[in-house]
Scaffold this active site. Structure first.
Site, short mmCIF file in Angstrom:
data_model
loop_
_atom_site.label_atom_id
_atom_site.label_comp_id
_atom_site.label_asym_id
_atom_site.label_seq_id
_atom_site.Cartn_x
_atom_site.Cartn_y
_atom_site.Cartn_z
N TYR A 124 -4.71 -11.38 -7.58
CA TYR A 124 -3.41 -12.25 -8.10
C TYR A 124 -3.32 -13.47 -7.18
CZ TYR A 124 1.51 -13.04 -8.67
OH TYR A 124 2.84 -13.56 -9.11
N ARG A 183 18.64 -2.69 6.30
CA ARG A 183 17.18 -3.53 6.27
C ARG A 183 16.12 -2.56 6.78
NH1 ARG A 183 15.70 -6.91 10.55
NH2 ARG A 183 17.70 -7.14 11.35
N ASP A 240 -4.84 -3.08 -4.20
CA ASP A 240 -3.60 -3.51 -5.10
C ASP A 240 -3.70 -2.47 -6.35
OD1 ASP A 240 -1.65 -4.68 -6.68
OD2 ASP A 240 -1.80 -6.57 -6.18
N LYS A 264 6.77 -3.77 -11.97
CA LYS A 264 5.66 -3.70 -13.29
C LYS A 264 6.06 -2.33 -13.94
CE LYS A 264 4.22 -7.92 -12.49
NZ LYS A 264 4.39 -8.04 -11.05
#
Length: 406
Positions: free
Chosen positions: A121, A68, A193, A218
């Site tokens: 988005y 983590r 972004d 993506k």
């Protein structure tokens, strides 16, 4: 084997071109003689002494303490992505929204003010409009094409400006250099972004943006088989964001990190074909009688084409276009596709298409869709690496008039 000898001659500070750094930027992090990076599939790592354990536990982003906190394969991916974006470092998350949410929440507190653009988005918009106000962080939403409106929204307590360019799904652009100049003069951090462009087509940090975020699902992954996110910034900012990241736990699994690294190796090859295919297809669609309008930054007809030429070197996979015939024309088109796949996402090797109004009708009001520029006959297509003639043929048959006249 020492790390220095793991890959003789490797210099991570060398100014390689993008095609080369995608393959070699992380080689100095190798711990064995494997040509391909190994997958460190362990949640936790052993310390040989109490002193070593204390050092591991108290080192931010240590790659060999607890996954983590960090993992060796994470470090290799982060080295490549940071080099692509030109930032000091990068931080991996389990999704693009994990990257955005962790970054924003890691940098603001109650009483702060943030600015976001009107067209984002959908989930990013919800973060700013619905989530942050619940925690005492005020948000102002502005038209990203109007710099005066953005400047007028700044308050003494403004801490962040969040932009996205090109915008999902309308491909509206934001002037990154202008926003960065405006914010930096006032001591405000900026976040961009860069998912729709990729760093091979656009480098926000070079234009003055402080933090660059990605849905690595993506282009970086490139094969529609993982979800991942990335935050690119300075070491100082990364430590602040990482502290929130450890708390929220948006952690990328070692296997998905390894798949992401493998996808990055071919990014330049894929982007070259994707850029060429998308521009050719957009130009072809502009001439088709069934198409009302095409939105693509690489077209001279795009209202912000000159801005695209200034801040982009390529224009990416995503084409948006509206069809004559309204909502039903959009439904019929995606149903008639045979080669392109009717599915969400973008940036992979396969061409995907969605009828945008149909996809978001269940999660956005009509007013929200109008505000986002989503028309009933709107199609969003992510162009892949298929042969361009086969793509044109598929779209041509899907655009043929319905013999039933429906």
């Amino acid at each position: 084997m020492s790390r220095n000898n793991a890959h003789p001659g490797t210099d991570p500070g060398k100014h390689w071109r993008q095609e080369t750094l995608l393959l070699h930027q992380d080689a100095h992090l190798a711990t064995d003689t494997s040509v391909v990076a190994p997958i460190h599939y362990s949640a936790t790592f052993r310390a040989d002494t109490p002193e070593e354990f204390a050092e591991m536990a108290n080192t931010p982003r240590h790659p060999g303490f607890y996954s983590r906190y960090g993992n060796p394969v994470h470090k290799r991916v982060e080295a490549v992505i940071a080099a692509l974006e030109g930032t000091e470092t990068a931080l991996l998350t389990a999704s693009g929204m994990g990257a955005i949410s962790t970054t924003v929440l890691g940098l603001v507190k109650q009483g702060d003010h943030v600015i976001a653009q009107r067209r984002h988005y959908m989930s990013t918009s919800k973060l700013f409009e619905e989530v942050l106000p619940r925690f005492g962080v005020a948000s102002t939403i502005v038209d990203q094409t109007d710099l005066d409106e953005l400047a007028a929204a700044i308050r003494p307590e403004t801490r962040l400006i969040m932009v996205e360019t090109p915008v999902n799904p309308t491909l509206t652009l934001t002037d990154l250099a202008a926003v960065a100049t405006l914010a930096r003069a006032r001591g405000i951090l900026t976040i961009a972004d860069n998912t729709f462009a990729s760093p091979l087509n656009q480098k926000p940090h070079d234009l003055g943006i402080d933090i660059v975020v990605h849905s690595a699902t993506k282009y970086f992954g490139g094969h529609h088989d993982i979800t991942a996110g990335a935050v690119c910034c300075s070491e100082e900012l990364a430590e602040k964001i990482w502290s929130m990241h450890v708390t929220l736990g948006s952690v990328l699994s070692p296997m998905d990190a390894w798949l992401l690294l493998r996808g990055l190796r071919t990014l330049s090859l894929r982007m070259e074909r994707i850029n060429a295919n998308a521009l050719a297809l957009a130009q072809w669609l502009e001439t088709h009688p069934a198409v009302e309008r095409v939105y693509y930054p690489g077209l001279a007809s795009h209202p912000q084409h000159e801005l695209a030429r200034r801040q982009m070197s390529g224009y990416g996979a995503v084409i948006a276009f509206s069809l004559k015939g309204g909502f039903q024309a959009g439904t019929r088109f995606v149903s008639a596709l045979r080669l392109a796949t009717h599915a969400v996402s973008l940036g992979g090797v396969e061409t995907l298409a969605v009828h945008t109004a149909a996809m978001w009708a269940g999660t956005m009001t009509e007013e929200q869709m109008i505000s986002a520029g989503i028309e009933p006959n709107f199609i969003r297509m992510s162009v892949g690496v298929e042969h361009i003639d086969d793509l044109k043929a598929d779209l041509a048959q899907a655009l043929e008039p319905d013999p039933a006249g429906i």
